[in-house]
Design a protein around this motif. Structure first.
Motif, PDB file in Angstrom:
ATOM      1  N   UNK A  59       0.847  -1.194   0.000  1.00  0.00           N
ATOM      2  CA  UNK A  59       0.000   0.000   0.000  1.00  0.00           C
ATOM      3  C   UNK A  59       0.882   1.243   0.000  1.00  0.00           C
ATOM      4  N   UNK A  60       0.602   2.162  -0.935  1.00  0.00           N
ATOM      5  CA  UNK A  60       1.283   3.447  -1.027  1.00  0.00           C
ATOM      6  C   UNK A  60       0.243   4.544  -0.912  1.00  0.00           C
ATOM      7  N   UNK A  61       0.534   5.584  -0.102  1.00  0.00           N
ATOM      8  CA  UNK A  61      -0.449   6.643   0.153  1.00  0.00           C
ATOM      9  C   UNK A  61       0.159   8.006  -0.167  1.00  0.00           C
ATOM     10  N   UNK A  62      -0.670   8.831  -0.813  1.00  0.00           N
ATOM     11  CA  UNK A  62      -0.342  10.223  -1.103  1.00  0.00           C
ATOM     12  C   UNK A  62      -1.362  11.086  -0.391  1.00  0.00           C
ATOM     13  N   UNK A  63      -0.916  11.910   0.565  1.00  0.00           N
ATOM     14  CA  UNK A  63      -1.835  12.699   1.391  1.00  0.00           C
ATOM     15  C   UNK A  63      -1.774  14.166   1.001  1.00  0.00           C
ATOM     16  N   UNK A  87      -0.060  -4.679 -13.327  1.00  0.00           N
ATOM     17  CA  UNK A  87      -1.173  -5.581 -12.969  1.00  0.00           C
ATOM     18  C   UNK A  87      -1.534  -5.488 -11.490  1.00  0.00           C
ATOM     19  N   UNK A  88      -2.831  -5.621 -11.234  1.00  0.00           N
ATOM     20  CA  UNK A  88      -3.314  -5.764  -9.856  1.00  0.00           C
ATOM     21  C   UNK A  88      -3.286  -4.517  -9.018  1.00  0.00           C
ATOM     22  N   UNK A  89      -3.321  -3.327  -9.611  1.00  0.00           N
ATOM     23  CA  UNK A  89      -3.274  -2.072  -8.854  1.00  0.00           C
ATOM     24  C   UNK A  89      -4.704  -1.580  -8.648  1.00  0.00           C
ATOM     25  N   UNK A  98       0.213  -5.715  -5.710  1.00  0.00           N
ATOM     26  CA  UNK A  98       1.129  -6.785  -5.297  1.00  0.00           C
ATOM     27  C   UNK A  98       2.511  -6.232  -4.968  1.00  0.00           C
ATOM     28  N   UNK A  99       3.233  -6.864  -4.054  1.00  0.00           N
ATOM     29  CA  UNK A  99       4.564  -6.358  -3.696  1.00  0.00           C
ATOM     30  C   UNK A  99       5.516  -6.268  -4.880  1.00  0.00           C
ATOM     31  N   UNK A 100       5.357  -7.149  -5.872  1.00  0.00           N
ATOM     32  CA  UNK A 100       6.252  -7.107  -7.024  1.00  0.00           C
ATOM     33  C   UNK A 100       6.029  -5.884  -7.902  1.00  0.00           C
TER      34      UNK A 100
END
Length: 265
Positions: free
Chosen positions: A119-123, A141-143, A240-242
């Motif tokens: 998980x990446x967050x932009x606030x 893929x998978x985002x 996904x982590x990849x």
């Protein structure tokens, strides 16, 4: 009527003759001898009972006594042997052997659990950047993208609530000045605080609370702290982590001014 009288006369005559001894009568001993005949064991026959059938309905069995043989010689036909009943001719049911216990089926192989998502967050994003930020994950893929809107306080104001009119607000301002309250003015801009009185604007909530305590010490009643907020937007990417590394590099290359934080999906 004459026939009936004649019959009665005949019956009376017979009765009279019997009582007078004119007609012979049998003696009691002779009658008893006729009734009590001696039993002959050689004439007795034992009937075999067949299960499920009444013994009275079975044919008589053959008599093996000497007298019975003489009777057969005189012309008596031998009794037919009893026929076998349907129950006796039915073969016995043999229970089938118990089936062998079925061997337990081996458990199916379970698929390996998928790794947890990154998980990446932009606030605190500028709304103008949202279209470009939502296009960045294309081809990865998978985002999944989640958007959340909220309010962020930027300052805190100590105010008296609206007084209802400009005249009432001016009178209340004069009373405050007489009580030694400085830095106060009437709020004339349209909005929920119009005709209220501003008693100070502060960058932190702690400073606003100190100002409120000071006003209460001067017997100023009705003052309160109101937060001034601006809308903020938060964007999070779950992937996904990849894929997380490639996505992070895309964001930093396109928007280096943004701060990327890790979050929980």
């Amino acid at each position: 009527m004459r026939l009936l009288i004649a019959l009665l006369l005949l019956v009376n005559a017979l009765l009279l003759a019997m009582t007078a001894g004119l007609l012979p009568r049998p003696s009691p001993e002779a009658a008893r001898a006729d009734v009590e005949q001696p039993l002959r064991p050689d004439r007795l026959r034992i009937l075999a009972a067949v299960p499920g059938h009444d013994a009275t309905n079975l044919p008589p069995q053959a008599d093996h006594s000497p007298h019975s043989a003489e009777d057969k010689a005189d012309g008596e036909a031998p009794a037919a042997p009893p026929s076998a009943s349907p129950e006796s001719s039915t073969p016995a049911v043999v229970p089938a052997p118990a089936a062998a216990a079925a061997e337990p089926t081996p458990p199916k192989p379970t698929a390996a659990a998928a790794p947890p998502l990154a998980c990446l967050r932009l606030a605190e994003l500028d709304p103008k950047l949202l279209p470009a930020l939502k296009e960045l994950p294309q081809g990865l893929p998978g985002v999944q993208i989640q958007e959340r809107k909220s309010e962020k306080p930027t300052s805190w104001r100590v105010v008296l609530p609206p007084q209802g009119s400009a005249a009432a607000a001016n009178r209340r301002l004069e009373n405050l000045q007489q009580a030694g309250v400085d830095d106060a003015f009437v709020i004339r801009d349209p909005g929920p605080l119009q005709w209220g009185i501003s008693l100070g604007l502060f960058r932190s909530e702690e400073s606003a609370e100190k100002r409120l305590a000071e006003l209460r010490s001067k017997n100023v009643k009705g003052a309160q702290v109101v937060a001034r907020t601006v809308p903020v937007i938060e964007l999070s990417y779950q992937c996904p982590p990849s894929v997380a590394g490639d996505l992070r590099r895309r964001i930093q290359a396109r928007f280096p001014q943004l701060s990327i934080d890790a979050c929980h999906p």
